[in-house]
Write an enzyme that holds these catalytic residues in place. Structure first.
Site, PDB file in Angstrom:
ATOM      1  N   GLU A 215      41.912  33.245  39.952  1.00  0.00           N
ATOM      2  CA  GLU A 215      41.734  34.436  40.794  1.00  0.00           C
ATOM      3  C   GLU A 215      41.335  34.046  42.212  1.00  0.00           C
ATOM      4  OE1 GLU A 215      42.436  37.574  40.152  1.00  0.00           O
ATOM      5  OE2 GLU A 215      42.989  37.163  38.070  1.00  0.00           O
TER       6      GLU A 215
ATOM      7  N   CYS B 199      45.777  42.275  46.422  1.00  0.00           N
ATOM      8  CA  CYS B 199      46.269  41.246  45.515  1.00  0.00           C
ATOM      9  C   CYS B 199      47.804  41.217  45.595  1.00  0.00           C
ATOM     10  CB  CYS B 199      45.775  41.511  44.093  1.00  0.00           C
ATOM     11  SG  CYS B 199      46.669  42.817  43.219  1.00  0.00           S
TER      12      CYS B 199
END
Length: 174
Positions: free
Chosen positions: A16, A33
């Site tokens: 991540e 994202c």
């Protein structure tokens, strides 16, 4: 009851990353994202009061308003632990077999990335619940594609391939 171990946390953190949408402002700021959702820290998806995930330019101001001063690394880590624990509870209610902490962690990382609905409908879960651990392990590698917004076709993403290989390796550690 399975626990979320350090290997799981480290795996999720590695893939991540610790995002910062505006490096010129203090604190870690929300960022988009790759799927177009507003996130903060280690990929925590930002949501409105109604639970709707913030997405795209239309929600830019709403996402920024949630954390006007940004967050720090300790808050990001705390958010991650909370999110993984929530996923762990959801995952536990869907598992019909005993799994090791590493297998549980690999599934948590997978769900953190693809969502609980996709996992619930997956062949990975079906194989795991049928007691076919080898078949379940192979299924991780089938989830390395995303839809190309230009063509609408599924394309393999090298980063997803690396993540699925790491999840599979953790799963196979037993």
């Amino acid at each position: 009851m399975n626990r979320i171990n350090k290997a799981t946390i480290d795996l999720v953190k590695r893939f991540e990353g610790l995002g910062d949408g505006e490096r010129d402002r203090p604190g870690l700021q929300p960022y988009l994202c790759p799927a177009g959702y507003w996130t903060i820290g280690y990929g925590r998806v930002l949501r409105g009061p109604d639970g709707r995930m913030f997405k795209g330019d239309v929600d830019r101001q709403a996402a920024a308003a949630l954390y006007p001063g940004g967050i720090n690394e300790a808050q990001a880590a705390s958010f991650l632990i909370d999110d993984l624990a929530d996923i762990g509870r959801q995952l536990s209610s869907r598992l019909r077999v005993l799994v090791s902490d590493n297998q549980f962690g690999a599934c948590i990382s997978f769900v953190y990335n693809v969502g609980i609905a996709a996992f619930t409908a997956s062949t990975l879960l079906k194989r795991l619940n049928a007691g076919d651990q080898a078949g379940a392990a192979r299924q991780f590698l089938n989830w390395n594609k995303a839809t190309d917004p230009r063509t609408g076709r599924k394309v393999e993403l090298p980063g997803l391939t690396r993540r699925r290989e790491a999840e599979r390796a953790l799963f196979l550690m037993g």
